[in-house]
Design a protein around this motif. Structure first.
Motif, PDB file in Angstrom:
ATOM      1  N   LYS A 523     -55.606 -60.218  25.153  1.00 33.61           N
ATOM      2  CA  LYS A 523     -54.749 -61.343  24.753  1.00 33.61           C
ATOM      3  C   LYS A 523     -54.246 -62.135  25.962  1.00 33.61           C
ATOM      4  CE  LYS A 523     -53.250 -59.227  20.417  1.00 33.61           C
ATOM      5  NZ  LYS A 523     -52.075 -58.740  19.618  1.00 33.61           N
ATOM      6  N   PHE A 524     -53.515 -61.482  26.845  1.00 33.95           N
ATOM      7  CA  PHE A 524     -52.976 -62.187  28.006  1.00 33.95           C
ATOM      8  C   PHE A 524     -52.602 -61.183  29.093  1.00 33.95           C
ATOM      9  CE2 PHE A 524     -49.222 -61.347  25.370  1.00 33.95           C
ATOM     10  CZ  PHE A 524     -48.339 -60.799  26.292  1.00 33.95           C
ATOM     11  N   GLY A 525     -52.376 -61.704  30.280  1.00 34.20           N
ATOM     12  CA  GLY A 525     -51.892 -60.895  31.392  1.00 34.20           C
ATOM     13  C   GLY A 525     -50.817 -61.661  32.135  1.00 34.20           C
ATOM     14  N   ILE A 526     -49.839 -60.928  32.658  1.00 33.67           N
ATOM     15  CA  ILE A 526     -48.742 -61.533  33.409  1.00 33.67           C
ATOM     16  C   ILE A 526     -48.563 -60.764  34.714  1.00 33.67           C
ATOM     17  CG2 ILE A 526     -46.218 -61.872  33.474  1.00 33.67           C
ATOM     18  CD1 ILE A 526     -46.407 -62.175  30.367  1.00 33.67           C
ATOM     19  N   ARG A 527     -48.499 -61.484  35.802  1.00 32.50           N
ATOM     20  CA  ARG A 527     -48.170 -60.875  37.089  1.00 32.50           C
ATOM     21  C   ARG A 527     -47.449 -61.934  37.929  1.00 32.50           C
ATOM     22  NH1 ARG A 527     -52.617 -58.955  37.987  1.00 32.50           N
ATOM     23  NH2 ARG A 527     -53.615 -60.271  39.558  1.00 32.50           N
ATOM     24  N   ILE A 528     -46.404 -61.517  38.610  1.00 30.01           N
ATOM     25  CA  ILE A 528     -45.710 -62.374  39.572  1.00 30.01           C
ATOM     26  C   ILE A 528     -45.743 -61.620  40.897  1.00 30.01           C
ATOM     27  CG2 ILE A 528     -43.563 -63.554  40.177  1.00 30.01           C
ATOM     28  CD1 ILE A 528     -42.792 -63.393  37.186  1.00 30.01           C
ATOM     29  N   GLU A 529     -46.288 -62.262  41.922  1.00 29.05           N
ATOM     30  CA  GLU A 529     -46.440 -61.568  43.200  1.00 29.05           C
ATOM     31  C   GLU A 529     -45.909 -62.419  44.346  1.00 29.05           C
ATOM     32  OE1 GLU A 529     -49.932 -59.513  45.961  1.00 29.05           O
ATOM     33  OE2 GLU A 529     -50.456 -60.961  44.408  1.00 29.05           O
ATOM     34  N   ASN A 530     -44.963 -61.846  45.076  1.00 30.56           N
ATOM     35  CA  ASN A 530     -44.473 -62.414  46.320  1.00 30.56           C
ATOM     36  C   ASN A 530     -44.766 -61.455  47.464  1.00 30.56           C
ATOM     37  OD1 ASN A 530     -43.338 -64.677  45.083  1.00 30.56           O
ATOM     38  ND2 ASN A 530     -41.377 -63.655  44.734  1.00 30.56           N
TER      39      ASN A 530
END
Length: 612
Positions: A523-530
């Motif tokens: 369905k979907f993927g979420i990632r936030i990377e700093n």
């Protein structure tokens, strides 16, 4: 993704497993690791043996072929990809699942007593060999070296080993000369009472000699070994690769550096052992083949000191890493501003968008190339953690689905790695909740304060708690180290639910990623990377004078507020986000205007408006 048909390859491999022309004795199982002779995570095409035999192209995994079965082990980053790429000849073994047997236990249960297991000793670490041999022995089985790699024999169109130019990296970028690094390394040898050290990791060789290459895609390294004694240093490399500038840079150091052919290492070790008194330091990540060249009684097996030397950046490297992240953010702000408009028209795909992003990065000062293959992914493709767009999977970027972009650049003054998840239409409530809980994890890591030298895995729970609270999680680690114009994944430290055996504890000057995520299969993927830098924390107390540390975020790309459910954020989290966005505007906005990108600047101002 198309599945590779492997029946004929497995038949050919099993035939060789019984042919004593190629193996010392008939073997009942053959292990095909992912790495190369230097235990690299990312490898050249000529070393992609596991991908060739199995069809699975992810960077982490181990294949095992027996007389009648074929199995592949990989972790949560690659479950979906492996399932899609492998045919029904293969059993997928999901690492990290409690019920999944390790390779050793699976072999012990699958094979009969008296069975023989073979592996190329250059492709496995010495400690891995020791542990597997011990477990197999307990089951009445034997592990033997197979010096002629069986995959190479059946791989008819195997690519040739790259021989690309090796160039110097100036001290204005490295901050330290080769002479200074050798001096520090020799002090470490004295502390360990070692007469010599053998260096096998490609990024360690590149770091030590202030050289860079391009033998492995996205990684500025070159095929080489090195050895250092109390008064001499040796570089083993294909001599034709060294440019005149590289040779001149080594001569200018004023230290005794001898350049020898890449293939000469084994003969060199043999000769040195005959004339050199004292012990030889071999990294615990060196191959079994290299470790066995040094008799056990003369061998020090321990993490290479260069691993920590390059992990803790000096002042010049710190300034470079922070500066290149600002330039990188300029390219990304241009990109997302452009893509937002393109998504409405639906004219761009995962591949075309990724290509455009690279062009934008190429306009930035000191850019050399991408730091890894861009993960440009839409909807269900984004649920594959390490997805790589291909013509047969390429999806249009529209306003209907989540778009996840994980990308980075190699600059002469640093390496970047940043992930942003966007929705160019109207996200669902569930997508907003998942995104917000991932963001809470990012902020929790970014703001945490911890004792100096605490192990990274002690922090991992902080990133997951908001997801765990509602029964969600993600299968990959939370943070990895980054090189300075070196490998985008760099040890020995990291933040993960798994402990890093060589983690020395977090120290000032280290750089890591901060990247929680959530993935809804299909369905979907979420990632936030700093990327964050380890800095000193100011605390009212200092228990036992240990010293406390925290993180400074150095990635300056807006976090899309459209995907946030503010009701799930605390005031502290809202304040952090608003402060972060103001920093993005101040640091990146100026450079955007200097480069004449007024529209991208306007987008940045809009995307960094405070939320209440």
């Amino acid at each position: 993704m198309p599945q590779k048909r492997t029946s004929h390859l497995l038949t050919n491999l099993r035939s060789l497993m019984k042919n004593t022309t190629y193996v010392p004795q008939a073997i009942n199982a053959y292990i095909i690791p992912s790495g190369d002779a230097h235990q690299s995570e990312y490898i050249a095409e000529c070393d992609e043996r596991r991908a060739f035999i199995s069809g699975f192209t992810g960077s982490a995994g181990t294949a095992v072929v027996t007389d009648s079965t074929a199995a592949l082990w990989t972790d949560g980053r690659y479950y979906l990809q492996a399932r899609q790429e492998m045919d029904d000849n293969w059993i997928l073994m999901k690492q990290g699942i409690p019920s999944t047997l390790t390779e050793a236990k699976w072999l012990s249960k699958t094979l009969n007593v008296g069975s023989v297991v073979g592996v190329d000793p250059y492709l496995v670490e010495s400690e891995w060999w020791r542990d597997l041999a011990k477990e197999l022995q307990g089951a009445g089985q034997t592990l033997i070296p197979v010096s002629k790699n069986l995959i190479d024999i059946i791989w008819e169109d195997r690519p040739k080993r790259p021989i690309k130019p090796v160039v110097p990296l100036e001290v204005k970028y490295t901050g330290r000369s080769v002479a200074e690094k050798l001096q520090e390394l020799r002090c470490k040898l004295i502390e360990e009472n070692a007469a010599m050290i053998i260096i096998t990791a490609l990024d360690e060789v590149a770091y030590l000699f202030n050289l860079r290459g391009s033998d492995i895609a996205y990684n500025p390294v070159f095929f080489s070994y090195a050895a250092v004694t109390s008064n001499e240093a040796y570089l083993f490399v294909n001599l034709s690769q060294l440019t005149g500038a590289a040779k001149d840079s080594l001569k200018a150091e004023g230290v005794n550096i001898k350049i020898l052919p890449y293939e000469e290492l084994s003969h060199f070790i043999e000769n040195e052992l005959a004339t050199l008194s004292g012990k030889v330091w071999v990294s615990n990540h060196s191959s079994q083949a290299i470790a066995q060249m040094v008799p056990k009684e003369r061998r020090i097996v321990k993490l290479s000191p260069i691993a920590l030397m390059k992990a803790v950046k000096n002042e010049t490297e710190i300034k470079g890493m922070e500066a290149c992240h600002i330039r990188d953010a300029v390219a990304l702000c241009q990109y997302f501003h452009w893509l937002e408009k393109e998504a409405i028209a639906g004219t761009q795909t995962e591949i075309s968008a990724a290509n455009y992003l690279q062009k934008l990065r190429e306009d930035q000062e000191n850019f050399v190339g991408p730091s890894f293959s861009t993960i440009s992914s839409v909807g269900p493709n984004a649920s594959i953690v390490h997805y790589e767009p291909a013509p047969e999977t390429d999806r249009k970027i529209t306003t209907e689905e989540i778009y996840l972009c994980d990308s980075g650049g190699q600059y002469k003054d640093g390496t970047t790695d940043v992930t942003r998840t966007m929705h160019f239409g109207i996200p669902s409530k569930f997508e907003q909740e998942c995104y917000t809980r991932v963001l809470k994890g990012v902020i929790s890591i970014a703001t945490c304060i911890f004792p100096s030298e605490v192990k990274g895995n002690c922090l991992d729970t902080l990133a997951r708690k908001a997801l765990w609270d509602v029964g969600l999680d993600y299968g990959h680690g939370t943070g990895h180290g980054l090189g300075m114009y070196l490998n985008v994944h760099e040890g020995p430290m990291g933040v993960s639910w798994r402990s890093y055996p060589d983690d020395p504890g977090l120290k000032e000057g280290m750089f890591l990623s901060d990247e929680p995520g959530y993935y809804e299969d299909g369905k979907f993927g979420i990632r936030i990377e700093n990327v964050v830098r380890v800095v000193k924390a100011e605390t009212p107390y200092n228990h036992r004078d240990r010293g406390f540390l925290t993180f400074k975020t150095i990635t300056y790309v807006p976090i899309q507020t459209k995907l946030i459910d503010p009701s799930l954020l605390t005031k502290k989290e809202v304040d952090w986000l608003n402060s972060y966005h103001m920093e993005c505007r101040n640091k990146v906005g100026e450079l955007l205007l200097q480069q004449g990108h007024q529209e991208a600047y306007n987008w940045l101002v809009r995307e960094t408006q405070p939320i209440g």
